[in-house]
Enzyme design. Structure first.
Site, PDB file in Angstrom:
ATOM      1  N   HIS A 159       0.151 -12.375   1.544  1.00  0.00           N
ATOM      2  CA  HIS A 159      -0.591 -11.404   0.740  1.00  0.00           C
ATOM      3  C   HIS A 159      -0.629 -11.810  -0.732  1.00  0.00           C
ATOM      4  O   HIS A 159       0.407 -11.856  -1.396  1.00  0.00           O
ATOM      5  CB  HIS A 159       0.065 -10.020   0.877  1.00  0.00           C
ATOM      6  CG  HIS A 159      -0.798  -8.879   0.460  1.00  0.00           C
ATOM      7  ND1 HIS A 159      -0.324  -7.585   0.339  1.00  0.00           N
ATOM      8  CD2 HIS A 159      -2.119  -8.821   0.140  1.00  0.00           C
ATOM      9  CE1 HIS A 159      -1.312  -6.795  -0.031  1.00  0.00           C
ATOM     10  NE2 HIS A 159      -2.408  -7.528  -0.160  1.00  0.00           N
ATOM     11  N   TYR A 179       0.831  -1.195   0.000  1.00  0.00           N
ATOM     12  CA  TYR A 179       0.000   0.000   0.000  1.00  0.00           C
ATOM     13  C   TYR A 179       0.875   1.259   0.000  1.00  0.00           C
ATOM     14  O   TYR A 179       1.444   1.647   1.018  1.00  0.00           O
ATOM     15  CB  TYR A 179      -0.929   0.032   1.208  1.00  0.00           C
ATOM     16  CG  TYR A 179      -1.830  -1.183   1.340  1.00  0.00           C
ATOM     17  CD1 TYR A 179      -2.202  -1.938   0.232  1.00  0.00           C
ATOM     18  CD2 TYR A 179      -2.302  -1.574   2.587  1.00  0.00           C
ATOM     19  CE1 TYR A 179      -3.024  -3.045   0.358  1.00  0.00           C
ATOM     20  CE2 TYR A 179      -3.130  -2.678   2.723  1.00  0.00           C
ATOM     21  CZ  TYR A 179      -3.482  -3.416   1.608  1.00  0.00           C
ATOM     22  OH  TYR A 179      -4.297  -4.514   1.750  1.00  0.00           O
TER      23      TYR A 179
END
Length: 339
Positions: free
Chosen positions: A140, A56
């Site tokens: 992830h 992010y």
């Protein structure tokens, strides 16, 4: 705010978690003051679960979230981050909007689901966060790295949990099938399933959520608005990060019409539906401002009558699903949790 323990771990989350992708400049820039105010607002409404990832904003979300939480008592909140992408410095070459983030492209993402990659990723995340530990670590997006994730990355997380370095482990993905394998074939505590248990997509019902319920493991649902279509259904709205096809726009508009007939905003119905399965410990929503956080908390506090979902089932817009027991009323108001 209601709390749940993840699987058989001692890690607790609130039923609403703060997702930090927005303060990592998802799509458009967010100023540092606005980012800090979003985290402060989350704390004020009773949120005590915060989720981030190196992906992010090329580490920006981790840095901002760590800074905003640093003065809070460390034992009073749950922090999760993710492994699988390492950030390698590189000469600045424009921006990172090709990956969805309005930040300088001064690092490149390198997929790494090796055991050493897991250890390095956690160490580097702790450096960016400026904190001494994370409570929950997810693998992830291992979609294209399934063998490495199961053979190398997952065992590394399991060792870290056994050593007490992290409290809980799991995997976060935009699909349900591989998450069901993690629930079935490993000892994860929780999985983060984005967009696959919503008013528009119930594919997590096929295997993932029944497996989690049967095995005493937890699911956290992200993407409850399917990238925006369930927040504001209209032609051109996003669904799973791309423009929504016409048939899904039409379906979302039917959902909205039924919800509003019961006096309920579609966004509130979407939030409550994703939270409603017994295996779901909480929902995770991203926010880029204090106003967005407060709005989501108000949606969570909005009563949604069961008859609304009954009508959606009768109209063929929803399958029949198990229902979670209703939350008990909060004795001290919506911000009481964790005070």
């Amino acid at each position: 705010m209601r709390r749940s323990t993840l699987g058989r771990s001692a890690v607790e989350i609130t039923e609403l978690s703060f997702g930090a992708s927005g303060i990592g400049n998802l799509y458009t820039p967010v100023g540092p003051e606005e980012a800090a105010a979003a985290v402060d607002a989350a704390w004020d409404v009773g949120i005590r679960s915060f989720d981030t990832a190196p992906h992010y904003g090329l580490g920006l979300a981790e840095r901002r979230l760590g800074e905003a939480l640093r003065a809070r008592p460390r034992g009073s909140y749950t922090l999760s981050t993710k492994v699988g992408r390492l950030l390698e410095p590189c000469p600045v070459a424009g921006d990172d909007l090709a990956h969805g983030f309005a930040v300088p492209a001064d690092h490149r993402r390198v997929w790494d689901f090796s055991a050493d990659g897991v250890l390095r990723a956690i160490e580097e995340s702790l450096g960016r966060l400026g904190l001494d530990r994370v409570d929950l670590v997810h693998l992830h997006d291992p979609d294209d790295h399934e063998e490495a994730a199961f053979r190398h990355a997952y065992p590394a997380l399991e060792r870290l949990r056994a050593e007490g370095v992290v409290g809980a482990i799991g995997a976060g993905m935009n699909q349900a099938a591989m998450l069901a394998r993690f629930v079935r074939d490993t000892d994860v505590d929780a999985v983060l399933c984005a967009g696959r248990y919503t008013l528009l997509d119930q594919s997590a019902l096929t295997e993932l959520l029944p497996e989690a319920a049967a095995r005493g493991k937890s699911a956290v649902v992200g993407g409850v608005f399917n990238s925006g279509l369930l927040a504001d259904p209209r032609p051109g709205a996003r669904y799973d990060y791309t423009p929504a096809p016409p048939h899904l726009v039409a379906r979302a508009l039917r959902l909205k019409e039924t919800a509003e007939r019961h006096g309920v905003p579609l966004r509130a119905a979407a939030l409550h539906y994703s939270l409603g399965h017994p295996a779901v410990a909480g929902v995770l929503t991203g926010a880029r401002s204090a106003a967005e956080v407060r709005d989501t908390a108000e949606l969570l506090a909005t009563p949604v009558p069961a008859v609304l979902f009954d009508e959606l089932r009768a109209e063929g817009l929803l399958p029949d699903t198990p229902r979670r027991a209703p939350s008990p009323p909060a004795a001290d108001g919506p911000g009481a949790a964790g005070r």
